[in-house]
Write a protein that holds these residues in place. Structure first.
Motif, PDB file in Angstrom:
ATOM      1  N   PHE A   5     -18.736  -2.434   1.956  1.00 10.80           N
ATOM      2  CA  PHE A   5     -18.358  -3.716   1.710  1.00 10.80           C
ATOM      3  C   PHE A   5     -17.411  -3.858   0.317  1.00 10.80           C
ATOM      4  CE2 PHE A   5     -19.151  -7.767  -0.629  1.00 10.80           C
ATOM      5  CZ  PHE A   5     -18.936  -8.554   0.321  1.00 10.80           C
ATOM      6  N   TRP A   6     -17.534  -2.853  -0.488  1.00 12.37           N
ATOM      7  CA  TRP A   6     -16.774  -2.903  -1.762  1.00 12.37           C
ATOM      8  C   TRP A   6     -15.545  -2.497  -1.321  1.00 12.37           C
ATOM      9  CZ3 TRP A   6     -16.180  -4.908  -6.208  1.00 12.37           C
ATOM     10  CH2 TRP A   6     -15.209  -4.301  -7.052  1.00 12.37           C
ATOM     11  N   SER A   7     -15.364  -1.372  -0.293  1.00 12.36           N
ATOM     12  CA  SER A   7     -13.830  -1.057  -0.140  1.00 12.36           C
ATOM     13  C   SER A   7     -13.250  -1.999   0.716  1.00 12.36           C
ATOM     14  CB  SER A   7     -13.971   0.020   1.315  1.00 12.36           C
ATOM     15  OG  SER A   7     -14.741   1.205   0.378  1.00 12.36           O
ATOM     16  N   PHE A   8     -13.767  -2.865   1.409  1.00 10.35           N
ATOM     17  CA  PHE A   8     -13.111  -4.008   2.025  1.00 10.35           C
ATOM     18  C   PHE A   8     -12.749  -5.079   0.992  1.00 10.35           C
ATOM     19  CE2 PHE A   8     -13.972  -8.439   3.678  1.00 10.35           C
ATOM     20  CZ  PHE A   8     -13.114  -8.492   4.469  1.00 10.35           C
ATOM     21  N   ILE A   9     -13.476  -5.278  -0.219  1.00 10.73           N
ATOM     22  CA  ILE A   9     -13.212  -6.244  -1.118  1.00 10.73           C
ATOM     23  C   ILE A   9     -11.954  -5.911  -1.902  1.00 10.73           C
ATOM     24  CG2 ILE A   9     -13.716  -7.424  -3.233  1.00 10.73           C
ATOM     25  CD1 ILE A   9     -16.725  -7.640  -2.403  1.00 10.73           C
ATOM     26  N   VAL A  10     -11.913  -4.608  -2.309  1.00  8.32           N
ATOM     27  CA  VAL A  10     -10.958  -3.834  -2.936  1.00  8.32           C
ATOM     28  C   VAL A  10      -9.465  -3.877  -2.175  1.00  8.32           C
ATOM     29  CG1 VAL A  10      -9.880  -1.579  -3.793  1.00  8.32           C
ATOM     30  CG2 VAL A  10     -12.183  -2.409  -4.342  1.00  8.32           C
ATOM     31  N   GLU A  11      -9.500  -3.602  -0.911  1.00  4.15           N
ATOM     32  CA  GLU A  11      -8.448  -3.618  -0.083  1.00  4.15           C
ATOM     33  C   GLU A  11      -7.715  -4.997   0.157  1.00  4.15           C
ATOM     34  OE1 GLU A  11      -7.887  -2.816   4.562  1.00  4.15           O
ATOM     35  OE2 GLU A  11      -8.399  -0.982   3.222  1.00  4.15           O
ATOM     36  N   GLN A  12      -8.862  -6.093   0.349  1.00  2.00           N
ATOM     37  CA  GLN A  12      -8.308  -7.483   0.389  1.00  2.00           C
ATOM     38  C   GLN A  12      -7.512  -7.826  -0.983  1.00  2.00           C
ATOM     39  OE1 GLN A  12      -8.622  -7.890   3.784  1.00  2.00           O
ATOM     40  NE2 GLN A  12      -8.579  -9.749   3.021  1.00  2.00           N
ATOM     41  N   TRP A  13      -8.093  -7.517  -2.094  1.00  2.00           N
ATOM     42  CA  TRP A  13      -7.496  -8.138  -3.407  1.00  2.00           C
ATOM     43  C   TRP A  13      -6.265  -7.213  -3.607  1.00  2.00           C
ATOM     44  CZ3 TRP A  13     -12.539  -9.366  -6.449  1.00  2.00           C
ATOM     45  CH2 TRP A  13     -13.230 -10.403  -6.141  1.00  2.00           C
ATOM     46  N   LYS A  14      -6.163  -6.165  -3.054  1.00  2.00           N
ATOM     47  CA  LYS A  14      -4.930  -5.164  -3.758  1.00  2.00           C
ATOM     48  C   LYS A  14      -3.562  -5.869  -3.398  1.00  2.00           C
ATOM     49  CE  LYS A  14      -3.420  -0.443  -3.326  1.00  2.00           C
ATOM     50  NZ  LYS A  14      -3.622   0.951  -2.395  1.00  2.00           N
ATOM     51  N   PRO A  15      -2.628  -5.479  -4.314  1.00  2.00           N
ATOM     52  CA  PRO A  15      -1.418  -6.287  -4.054  1.00  2.00           C
ATOM     53  C   PRO A  15      -0.694  -5.683  -2.723  1.00  2.00           C
ATOM     54  CG  PRO A  15      -1.639  -5.998  -6.274  1.00  2.00           C
ATOM     55  CD  PRO A  15      -2.981  -5.208  -5.600  1.00  2.00           C
ATOM     56  N   GLN A  16       0.070  -6.538  -1.935  1.00  2.00           N
ATOM     57  CA  GLN A  16       0.536  -6.003  -0.964  1.00  2.00           C
ATOM     58  C   GLN A  16       2.092  -5.820  -1.131  1.00  2.00           C
ATOM     59  OE1 GLN A  16      -1.794  -5.674   2.133  1.00  2.00           O
ATOM     60  NE2 GLN A  16      -2.635  -5.770   0.238  1.00  2.00           N
ATOM     61  N   PRO A  17       2.748  -4.457  -0.755  1.00  2.00           N
ATOM     62  CA  PRO A  17       4.038  -4.357  -0.810  1.00  2.00           C
ATOM     63  C   PRO A  17       4.825  -5.203   0.232  1.00  2.00           C
ATOM     64  CG  PRO A  17       3.010  -2.665   0.342  1.00  2.00           C
ATOM     65  CD  PRO A  17       1.954  -3.423  -0.234  1.00  2.00           C
ATOM     66  N   PRO A  18       6.196  -5.336  -0.015  1.00  2.00           N
ATOM     67  CA  PRO A  18       6.948  -6.064   0.905  1.00  2.00           C
ATOM     68  C   PRO A  18       7.147  -5.261   2.277  1.00  2.00           C
ATOM     69  CG  PRO A  18       8.248  -4.937  -0.433  1.00  2.00           C
ATOM     70  CD  PRO A  18       7.060  -4.941  -0.906  1.00  2.00           C
ATOM     71  N   ALA A  19       7.542  -5.897   3.505  1.00  2.00           N
ATOM     72  CA  ALA A  19       7.616  -5.268   4.742  1.00  2.00           C
ATOM     73  C   ALA A  19       8.881  -4.340   4.394  1.00  2.00           C
ATOM     74  CB  ALA A  19       8.174  -6.333   5.825  1.00  2.00           C
ATOM     75  N   LEU A  20       8.856  -3.201   5.216  1.00  2.00           N
ATOM     76  CA  LEU A  20       9.719  -2.271   5.365  1.00  2.00           C
ATOM     77  C   LEU A  20      11.154  -2.557   6.089  1.00  2.00           C
ATOM     78  CD1 LEU A  20       7.827   1.066   6.624  1.00  2.00           C
ATOM     79  CD2 LEU A  20       8.369   0.533   4.465  1.00  2.00           C
ATOM     80  N   LYS A  21      12.002  -2.029   5.534  1.00  2.00           N
ATOM     81  CA  LYS A  21      13.469  -2.152   6.051  1.00  2.00           C
ATOM     82  C   LYS A  21      13.790  -1.434   6.915  1.00  2.00           C
ATOM     83  CE  LYS A  21      14.953  -4.744   1.606  1.00  2.00           C
ATOM     84  NZ  LYS A  21      15.775  -4.645   0.506  1.00  2.00           N
ATOM     85  N   ALA A  22      14.650  -1.689   7.822  1.00  2.00           N
ATOM     86  CA  ALA A  22      15.133  -0.875   8.749  1.00  2.00           C
ATOM     87  C   ALA A  22      16.432  -1.546   9.480  1.00  2.00           C
ATOM     88  CB  ALA A  22      14.069  -0.396  10.066  1.00  2.00           C
ATOM     89  N   ASP A  23      17.137  -0.589  10.226  1.00  2.00           N
ATOM     90  CA  ASP A  23      17.942  -1.208  10.906  1.00  2.00           C
ATOM     91  C   ASP A  23      17.804  -0.900  12.754  1.00  2.00           C
ATOM     92  OD1 ASP A  23      20.646  -1.754  12.333  1.00  2.00           O
ATOM     93  OD2 ASP A  23      21.714  -0.206  11.715  1.00  2.00           O
ATOM     94  N   LEU A  24      17.672  -1.882  13.334  1.00  2.00           N
ATOM     95  CA  LEU A  24      16.996  -1.695  14.738  1.00  2.00           C
ATOM     96  C   LEU A  24      18.288  -2.298  15.687  1.00  2.00           C
ATOM     97  CD1 LEU A  24      13.398  -3.076  14.423  1.00  2.00           C
ATOM     98  CD2 LEU A  24      14.246  -0.597  14.119  1.00  2.00           C
TER      99      LEU A  24
END
Length: 344
Positions: A5-24
């Motif tokens: 449960f603690w892992s879940f909380i830590v993961e939820q509150w962790k800052p999220q990086p932006p989406a990866l960039k790519a040329d498709l």
């Protein structure tokens, strides 16, 4: 890996990086469940990378058309197309496969995002519970993409869910584990009519999604240019839990306020994009892996246990048998491209 449960909380509150960039610009991307939630937000991210073709696969014509229009308005991308598929109807899946054989061409990225959160039995026209894995795992088009992504969640471990969801533990008794027709049993009216058996239904379906990815990857010759992964978007605001009612809806409301405040569907979709676009110079690093929170992590203890591996093999063999009767192409492709059936 034990997911606390603690892992879940830590993961939820962790800052999220932006989406990866790519040329498709030369690629084709297919997203299932693309009209809402993480599926639509992932489609938007892919649209900004200007793929040659972006297919939004949806069940509803009206909602799908609205999603295509909204995507165009918000990104300026004009090559998105709507294809209709209802994963609760095998005949619809076959029509989708037929259409892809005629018109699809090369498929580079396939995001199998469609899901439903339900704890009650809802029979499809083919007499399967609507949340049962074969409906979702039958959705792959006949031409293998270079990257196939299947959705799961961090709580795909029965032991973890017993600790984490104490009020609604995920329980599948030993007789079901030993049942040679485990998918048929879990998707049938007799089993699903018992409310106790439907507790934790959603995590259970994701466990079988993980089994599918691991089983398929283990049967793919290494020379096959297909990278298949499992990914969780995390616990975020979306319409996935729209069917919740009563106390379950109340609990979920408080959970969202406490743990999903920083995780919109758009944030969750970044994880889907990461799973599809990361390690492009070394794609073998992602083969058969499970990713969470923008990194490759170990699957649950149960999935890796002898008992879990046994269920993985049996469910794969049963799935191929079931879908082979639905569409002969399934059995033919398994025979042609994958290793032989493995007994346990």
């Amino acid at each position: 890996m034990r997911y606390s449960f603690w892992s879940f909380i830590v993961e939820q509150w962790k800052p999220q990086p932006p989406a990866l960039k790519a040329d498709l610009t030369s690629q084709t991307v297919l997203v299932l469940g693309a009209n809402t939630g993480t599926g639509f937000e992932a489609s938007k991210h892919f649209a900004t990378k200007r793929p040659e073709r972006l297919i939004l696969a949806c069940r509803s014509q009206s909602k799908g058309q609205a999603a295509v229009g909204k995507l165009k308005a918000e990104t300026g991308y004009t090559k998105a197309g709507l294809w209709i598929i209802d994963l609760a109807d095998f005949s619809s899946v076959r029509r989708f496969a037929d259409k892809f054989e005629r018109e699809g061409g090369r498929l580079d990225i396939f995001v199998e995002n469609a899901a439903i959160g339900s704890s009650t039995y809802n029979a499809t026209k083919d007499n399967w519970d609507i949340s049962q894995p074969p409906l979702h795992l039958a959705s792959g088009p006949p031409l293998a993409p270079s990257h196939y992504q299947n959705g799961t969640i961090a709580l795909h471990d029965p032991q973890t869910c017993r600790r984490f969801e104490r009020r609604t533990p995920l329980t599948v008794d030993k007789t079901v584990y030993e049942d040679p027709d485990v998918l048929k049993t879990l998707g049938g009216a007799e089993y699903c009519s018992n409310p106790k058996n439907m507790r934790g239904r959603y995590p259970l379906t994701k466990l079988f999604n993980l089994f599918f990815v691991r089983a398929l990857n283990s049967r793919l010759p290494f020379s096959t240019p297909l990278v298949i992964t499992s990914v969780t978007p995390g616990y975020c605001y979306s319409e996935l839990r729209r069917e919740f009612s009563g106390m379950m809806a109340v609990i979920d409301w408080f959970m969202e306020k406490a743990l999903a405040f920083s995780s919109s569907a758009e944030v969750g979709s970044r994880r889907l994009v990461w799973s599809a676009l990361s390690h492009q110079d070394q794609p073998e690093k992602l083969r058969g892996e499970y990713s969470s929170n923008f990194q490759i992590v170990e699957a649950s203890d149960f999935a890796l246990s002898p008992e879990g591996v046994k269920m993985q093999v049996r469910s794969w063999n049963e799935l191929v048998e079931i879908l082979g009767k639905v569409d002969p192409r399934v059995a033919a492709n398994v025979e042609k491209y994958l290793s032989r059936k493995i007994e346990v």
